[in-house]
Design a protein around this motif. Structure first.
Motif, PDB file in Angstrom:
ATOM      1  N   VAL A  44       0.848  -1.189   0.000  1.00 14.40           N
ATOM      2  CA  VAL A  44       0.000   0.000   0.000  1.00 14.40           C
ATOM      3  C   VAL A  44       0.886   1.242   0.000  1.00 14.40           C
ATOM      4  N   LYS A  45       1.943   1.201   0.796  1.00 10.61           N
ATOM      5  CA  LYS A  45       2.869   2.323   0.877  1.00 10.61           C
ATOM      6  C   LYS A  45       4.309   1.827   0.826  1.00 10.61           C
ATOM      7  N   ASN A  46       5.177   2.669   0.278  1.00  2.00           N
ATOM      8  CA  ASN A  46       6.607   2.392   0.247  1.00  2.00           C
ATOM      9  C   ASN A  46       7.321   3.380   1.148  1.00  2.00           C
ATOM     10  N   ALA A  47       8.215   2.855   1.979  1.00  2.00           N
ATOM     11  CA  ALA A  47       9.022   3.735   2.816  1.00  2.00           C
ATOM     12  C   ALA A  47      10.477   3.349   2.654  1.00  2.00           C
ATOM     13  N   MET A  48      11.374   4.300   2.847  1.00  2.00           N
ATOM     14  CA  MET A  48      12.795   3.968   2.786  1.00  2.00           C
ATOM     15  C   MET A  48      13.541   4.661   3.909  1.00  2.00           C
ATOM     16  N   ILE A  49      14.693   4.079   4.245  1.00  2.00           N
ATOM     17  CA  ILE A  49      15.543   4.676   5.259  1.00  2.00           C
ATOM     18  C   ILE A  49      16.828   5.137   4.582  1.00  2.00           C
ATOM     19  N   LEU A  50      17.193   6.381   4.840  1.00  2.00           N
ATOM     20  CA  LEU A  50      18.503   6.882   4.413  1.00  2.00           C
ATOM     21  C   LEU A  50      19.254   7.170   5.700  1.00  2.00           C
ATOM     22  N   SER A  51      20.399   6.528   5.909  1.00  2.00           N
ATOM     23  CA  SER A  51      21.132   6.787   7.151  1.00  2.00           C
ATOM     24  C   SER A  51      22.191   7.859   6.898  1.00  2.00           C
ATOM     25  N   VAL A  52      22.428   8.644   7.928  1.00  2.00           N
ATOM     26  CA  VAL A  52      23.335   9.796   7.817  1.00  2.00           C
ATOM     27  C   VAL A  52      24.707   9.441   7.215  1.00  2.00           C
TER      28      VAL A  52
END
Lengths: 223, 113
Positions: free
Chosen positions: A136-144
């Motif tokens: 239903v939704k896409n999420a992503m993580i970008l780490s510092v």
């Protein structure tokens, strides 16, 4: 024998997968299971974030997790120790999950008693972005530590995500990471994406992420 | 690896067409690869033999056509080739671009009987 003929096809290579993904979304809607596809580079903090999420939302929502990796089951063991239903999917060398693999994973996990299913996709910023999983939704993580220029280098990933979590913002002082520049870079690729800075390790910002998740689930249920 | 996954999807698509059209042989497929699709044409060519190994497409030839990635600058409205200009507008250096074409990978034609 018949002569050769030329068939004009003009069909996207991703068309079959897109069709399967849409069918899966419809099935999940019928069963009221919200599927979230979580993506990032390897080591950006997907498993740590999910552990925190289960800690925070485990009492309100029945959560199931599919851990997709090329090999091993270390992530599944970690998630299991936090009390969520979990299954480890091995892609056997493939760098992403497509809609059919996701459907098979959900079947193996068993969704009858679930309200939220989370797919922890293979750690990779390229391929998972190209295949609609049926989420239903896409999420992503970008780490510092990955740098603020990632949205410029991997534009597709940032353009398909509804939410970008900027993880490990507690280590900002030690890296050349410009938060403002990063937000501008994300906006260039995706003006609509919601951006939430978090620190999965310490728990900062986890409430904002869980609020986003809960409001998306209730909005989807109301549709 | 990414190209191999895409090629597997391609083999499935062709399989469907062969079934729907009652074809007996696919001599050649023509694929359009957009410059902004994230797919590297050279890798497609290199992975192709592995993707079709022991499938009905083992003897099928592959022709690739690279489609230019054309974008429009949201800042000044200029339309230009994105790859040739490194994703920067040659008019105003802007990076807020709308993709007009060349971001997909398409089965264009199949030569068959």
């Amino acid at each position: 024998m018949d002569e050769f003929k030329v068939l004009q096809v003009k069909k996207s290579v991703f068309a079959d997968n897109d069709r399967r993904a849409e069918a899966l979304r419809q099935t999940l809607k019928k069963h009221r299971v919200f599927l979230l596809n979580l993506m990032s580079s390897p080591g950006a903090g997907k498993t740590t974030l999910l552990s925190r999420t289960i800690e925070t939302l485990g009492n309100q929502l029945k959560i199931g997790v599919m851990e997709a990796d090329i090999d091993s089951d270390v992530d599944a063991r970690t998630i299991e120790s936090f009390g969520a239903k979990v299954i480890q999917l091995h892609t056997g060398g493939m760098c992403h999950l497509d809609a059919d693999m996701t459907r098979q994973g959900l079947e193996a996990l068993g969704t009858d008693d679930l309200e939220l299913a989370i797919l922890e996709n293979v750690g990779n910023l390229v391929c998972p972005a190209e295949f609609d999983t049926g989420a239903v939704k896409n999420a992503m993580i970008l780490s510092v530590p990955e740098g603020d220029d990632k949205p410029l280098k991997y534009p597709l990933m940032f353009s398909v995500c509804d939410l970008v979590l900027i993880n490990l913002f507690d280590v900002l002082p030690y890296f050349d990471f410009d938060m403002k520049k990063c937000v501008t870079n994300i906006r260039l690729r995706n003006p609509k994406a919601k951006i939430i800075p978090v620190c999965a390790r310490t728990g900062e910002g986890i409430d904002l992420w869980c609020d986003w998740l809960c409001s998306e689930i209730s909005a989807w249920r109301g549709q | 690896m990414h190209e191999l996954g895409i090629l597997n999807a391609l083999v499935h698509i062709i399989e469907g067409i062969v079934r729907d059209e009652n074809l007996t042989e696919v001599e050649k497929i023509v694929i359009e690869v957009g410059e902004l699709s994230g797919v590297v044409p050279r890798y497609i060519e290199e992975c192709y033999p592995a993707a079709v190994y022991k499938t009905f497409m083992e003897k099928t030839a592959l022709e690739l056509i690279v489609v230019p990635g054309i974008v429009k600058c949201r800042g000044c409205g200029l339309v230009f080739n994105a790859a040739a200009n490194d994703l920067h507008c040659p008019g105003c250096s802007g990076q807020d671009l709308e993709i007009l074409g060349g971001n997909d990978m398409i089965v264009s034609e199949i030569v068959c009987r």
